[in-house]
Write a protein that holds these residues in place. Structure first.
Motif, PDB file in Angstrom:
ATOM      1  N   VAL A  99       0.854  -1.186   0.000  1.00  0.00           N
ATOM      2  CA  VAL A  99       0.000   0.000   0.000  1.00  0.00           C
ATOM      3  C   VAL A  99       0.891   1.238   0.000  1.00  0.00           C
ATOM      4  N   ILE A 100       0.780   2.046  -1.043  1.00  0.00           N
ATOM      5  CA  ILE A 100       1.592   3.246  -1.184  1.00  0.00           C
ATOM      6  C   ILE A 100       0.714   4.456  -0.898  1.00  0.00           C
ATOM      7  N   GLY A 101       1.032   5.212   0.155  1.00  0.00           N
ATOM      8  CA  GLY A 101       0.213   6.363   0.503  1.00  0.00           C
ATOM      9  C   GLY A 101       0.601   6.958   1.836  1.00  0.00           C
ATOM     10  N   GLY A 102      -0.344   7.671   2.451  1.00  0.00           N
ATOM     11  CA  GLY A 102      -0.097   8.350   3.717  1.00  0.00           C
ATOM     12  C   GLY A 102      -0.678   7.617   4.907  1.00  0.00           C
ATOM     13  N   ASP A 103      -0.886   8.352   6.011  1.00  0.00           N
ATOM     14  CA  ASP A 103      -1.295   7.692   7.253  1.00  0.00           C
ATOM     15  C   ASP A 103      -2.669   7.028   7.143  1.00  0.00           C
ATOM     16  N   GLY A 104      -3.617   7.640   6.413  1.00  0.00           N
ATOM     17  CA  GLY A 104      -4.920   7.014   6.223  1.00  0.00           C
ATOM     18  C   GLY A 104      -4.807   5.722   5.448  1.00  0.00           C
ATOM     19  N   SER A 105      -3.950   5.708   4.447  1.00  0.00           N
ATOM     20  CA  SER A 105      -3.715   4.495   3.663  1.00  0.00           C
ATOM     21  C   SER A 105      -3.094   3.409   4.531  1.00  0.00           C
ATOM     22  N   PHE A 106      -2.206   3.809   5.426  1.00  0.00           N
ATOM     23  CA  PHE A 106      -1.569   2.848   6.323  1.00  0.00           C
ATOM     24  C   PHE A 106      -2.579   2.216   7.273  1.00  0.00           C
ATOM     25  N   ARG A 107      -3.530   3.016   7.743  1.00  0.00           N
ATOM     26  CA  ARG A 107      -4.551   2.447   8.629  1.00  0.00           C
ATOM     27  C   ARG A 107      -5.371   1.399   7.892  1.00  0.00           C
ATOM     28  N   GLY A 108      -5.641   1.647   6.611  1.00  0.00           N
ATOM     29  CA  GLY A 108      -6.331   0.651   5.806  1.00  0.00           C
ATOM     30  C   GLY A 108      -5.509  -0.615   5.664  1.00  0.00           C
ATOM     31  N   ALA A 109      -4.199  -0.455   5.483  1.00  0.00           N
ATOM     32  CA  ALA A 109      -3.308  -1.610   5.370  1.00  0.00           C
ATOM     33  C   ALA A 109      -3.320  -2.427   6.656  1.00  0.00           C
ATOM     34  N   LEU A 110      -3.366  -1.739   7.777  1.00  0.00           N
ATOM     35  CA  LEU A 110      -3.401  -2.430   9.069  1.00  0.00           C
ATOM     36  C   LEU A 110      -4.694  -3.212   9.223  1.00  0.00           C
ATOM     37  N   GLU A 111      -5.816  -2.625   8.778  1.00  0.00           N
ATOM     38  CA  GLU A 111      -7.104  -3.322   8.878  1.00  0.00           C
ATOM     39  C   GLU A 111      -7.119  -4.587   8.028  1.00  0.00           C
ATOM     40  N   LEU A 112      -6.574  -4.518   6.828  1.00  0.00           N
ATOM     41  CA  LEU A 112      -6.529  -5.708   5.978  1.00  0.00           C
ATOM     42  C   LEU A 112      -5.614  -6.771   6.582  1.00  0.00           C
ATOM     43  N   ASP A 127       3.420  15.869   2.485  1.00  0.00           N
ATOM     44  CA  ASP A 127       3.411  16.485   3.818  1.00  0.00           C
ATOM     45  C   ASP A 127       4.544  15.988   4.709  1.00  0.00           C
ATOM     46  N   ASN A 128       5.145  14.850   4.369  1.00  0.00           N
ATOM     47  CA  ASN A 128       6.234  14.286   5.180  1.00  0.00           C
ATOM     48  C   ASN A 128       5.811  14.068   6.630  1.00  0.00           C
ATOM     49  N   ASP A 129       4.595  13.549   6.808  1.00  0.00           N
ATOM     50  CA  ASP A 129       4.028  13.477   8.157  1.00  0.00           C
ATOM     51  C   ASP A 129       3.785  12.053   8.637  1.00  0.00           C
ATOM     52  N   ILE A 130       4.619  11.109   8.206  1.00  0.00           N
ATOM     53  CA  ILE A 130       4.462   9.717   8.616  1.00  0.00           C
ATOM     54  C   ILE A 130       5.468   9.383   9.707  1.00  0.00           C
ATOM     55  N   GLN A 131       4.962   8.925  10.834  1.00  0.00           N
ATOM     56  CA  GLN A 131       5.835   8.532  11.931  1.00  0.00           C
ATOM     57  C   GLN A 131       6.616   7.292  11.521  1.00  0.00           C
ATOM     58  N   GLY A 132       7.870   7.250  11.895  1.00  0.00           N
ATOM     59  CA  GLY A 132       8.673   6.071  11.596  1.00  0.00           C
ATOM     60  C   GLY A 132       9.642   6.273  10.452  1.00  0.00           C
ATOM     61  N   THR A 133       9.512   7.389   9.731  1.00  0.00           N
ATOM     62  CA  THR A 133      10.428   7.665   8.630  1.00  0.00           C
ATOM     63  C   THR A 133      10.810   9.139   8.633  1.00  0.00           C
ATOM     64  N   ASP A 134      12.056   9.413   8.319  1.00  0.00           N
ATOM     65  CA  ASP A 134      12.505  10.803   8.248  1.00  0.00           C
ATOM     66  C   ASP A 134      11.946  11.501   7.017  1.00  0.00           C
ATOM     67  N   PHE A 135      11.793  10.735   5.926  1.00  0.00           N
ATOM     68  CA  PHE A 135      11.330  11.327   4.676  1.00  0.00           C
ATOM     69  C   PHE A 135      10.321  10.419   3.994  1.00  0.00           C
ATOM     70  N   THR A 136       9.356  11.039   3.348  1.00  0.00           N
ATOM     71  CA  THR A 136       8.354  10.313   2.579  1.00  0.00           C
ATOM     72  C   THR A 136       8.554  10.601   1.097  1.00  0.00           C
ATOM     73  N   ILE A 137       8.076   9.682   0.267  1.00  0.00           N
ATOM     74  CA  ILE A 137       8.132   9.880  -1.177  1.00  0.00           C
ATOM     75  C   ILE A 137       7.290  11.104  -1.547  1.00  0.00           C
ATOM     76  N   GLY A 138       7.854  11.979  -2.332  1.00  0.00           N
ATOM     77  CA  GLY A 138       7.135  13.156  -2.804  1.00  0.00           C
ATOM     78  C   GLY A 138       7.507  14.440  -2.100  1.00  0.00           C
ATOM     79  N   PHE A 139       8.030  14.342  -0.893  1.00  0.00           N
ATOM     80  CA  PHE A 139       8.352  15.542  -0.127  1.00  0.00           C
ATOM     81  C   PHE A 139       9.447  16.358  -0.800  1.00  0.00           C
ATOM     82  N   ASP A 140      10.503  15.693  -1.237  1.00  0.00           N
ATOM     83  CA  ASP A 140      11.624  16.418  -1.825  1.00  0.00           C
ATOM     84  C   ASP A 140      11.205  17.160  -3.087  1.00  0.00           C
ATOM     85  N   THR A 141      10.420  16.510  -3.939  1.00  0.00           N
ATOM     86  CA  THR A 141       9.968  17.149  -5.175  1.00  0.00           C
ATOM     87  C   THR A 141       9.085  18.350  -4.871  1.00  0.00           C
ATOM     88  N   ALA A 142       8.120  18.157  -3.974  1.00  0.00           N
ATOM     89  CA  ALA A 142       7.217  19.252  -3.614  1.00  0.00           C
ATOM     90  C   ALA A 142       7.988  20.409  -2.996  1.00  0.00           C
TER      91      ALA A 142
END
Length: 319
Positions: A99-112, A127-142
């Motif tokens: 599952v590629i996405g943000g925190d809402g997507s991760f919650r869905g992954a956890l439910e499955l 937004d770079n707002d995922i706990q557990g990682t210093d950087f998220t995909i897309g932050f640098d480009t944005a």
């Protein structure tokens, strides 16, 4: 495990395609069949599933957006919706999902994962707002898109001796505003994580004007307030005229930077390896420039331990 799947969910982010490519090609390298789920969790519920081949992900690493498209699904948030999704996974013989996405997507992954289908999260959000990682995909480009805009706005601000307020994305996390403000030399940065005082903003602007400064740049994250509201406050309380630029969705588009392409490739490949190991309910990330994995939590969110230091530095350098 013989067949896995990949989906993108939530807001698009530059580098998602690079991550999809990595998942597909790493899965085929590991002799898995791999399916693409189109339109996120809603597409899963509706059975929009298609087997992918090496050529399916050719010529996408440099493209913004997501070839799998994305959608938000209210239905998936319900037990009935998740049951429909589970039935589709079983129907198509899918035994694990990236599952590629943000925190809402991760919650869905956890439910499955709780329903018996191991899922691995790949963090992708500007937004770079995922706990557990210093950087998220897309932050640098944005970030570089925002900085480029600030540089161009500064040319006009300087030429016409104006104060500009630039509104950037960031509802709950101010990483984009903070990094862009510091890199772009903004005089004032407003982020959701730090309290602000209007008198202090006014004093900073007046002090700059008093020492001959002819223009100023204020960066405000959308989660603090709209740029128009801040402009009204400055006009009402200090008779300071400002001009507004709301960057909007331009921040989410465009060809991903080299850094985003690289970390997307690393994240996607590692996610496949975790599924091969039988892991689920986990996400990949980056800590201290190394690839890590960590458990997805129900209360996923951002941390701001380091942001206070950067915020203080930005004020010290913009006196």
């Amino acid at each position: 495990m013989n067949r896995i799947a990949v989906l993108t969910s939530g807001g698009d982010a530059p580098g998602m395609n690079a991550a999809v490519r990595a998942v597909v090609r790493k899965a085929i390298f590991e002799e898995f069949e791999v399916a693409g789920i189109f339109n996120g969790y809603q597409g899963l519920i509706e059975g929009k599933v298609e087997l992918l081949q090496l050529g399916s992900v050719g010529d996408i690493i440099q493209r913004g957006g997501t070839m799998l498209r994305s959608a938000r699904s209210v239905e998936f948030r319900t037990p009935e919706g998740r049951e429909k999704a589970l039935q589709q996974l079983e129907l198509h013989g899918i035994e694990g999902v990236v599952v590629i996405g943000g925190d809402g997507s991760f919650r869905g992954a956890l439910e499955l994962t709780k329903l018996g289908i191991p899922c691995v999260g790949v963090p992708a959000t500007i937004d770079n707002d995922i706990q557990g990682t210093d950087f998220t995909i897309g932050f640098d480009t944005a970030l570089n898109t925002v900085i480029d805009s600030i540089d161009k706005i500064r040319d006009t601000a300087s030429s016409h001796e104006r104060t500009f307020i630039v509104e950037v994305m960031g509802r709950d996390a101010g990483d984009l505003a903070l990094w862009a403000g510091l890199a772009g030399g903004a005089e004032t940065i407003l982020i959701p994580e730090e309290k602000y005082e209007v008198p202090a903003i006014i004093e900073r602007l007046k002090n700059g004007s008093g020492r001959g400064k002819k223009h100023s740049i204020i960066i405000v994250a959308e989660g603090v307030m709209p740029a128009s509201e801040l402009a009204d406050i400055l006009k009402r309380e200090a008779n300071i005229d400002t001009h507004i630029s709301v960057l909007g969705h331009i921040q989410r588009g465009g060809s991903p930077s080299a850094r985003d392409r690289v970390i997307a490739s690393q994240f996607g490949a590692r996610a496949v390896e975790l599924l091969k190991e039988g892991r689920g309910g986990v996400a990949v990330g980056m800590k201290n420039n190394g690839i890590v994995e960590y458990d997805i939590k129900d209360d996923e969110g951002s941390t701001n331990d380091w942001k206070a230091e950067m915020y203080t530095l930005s004020k010290e350098l913009s006196i």
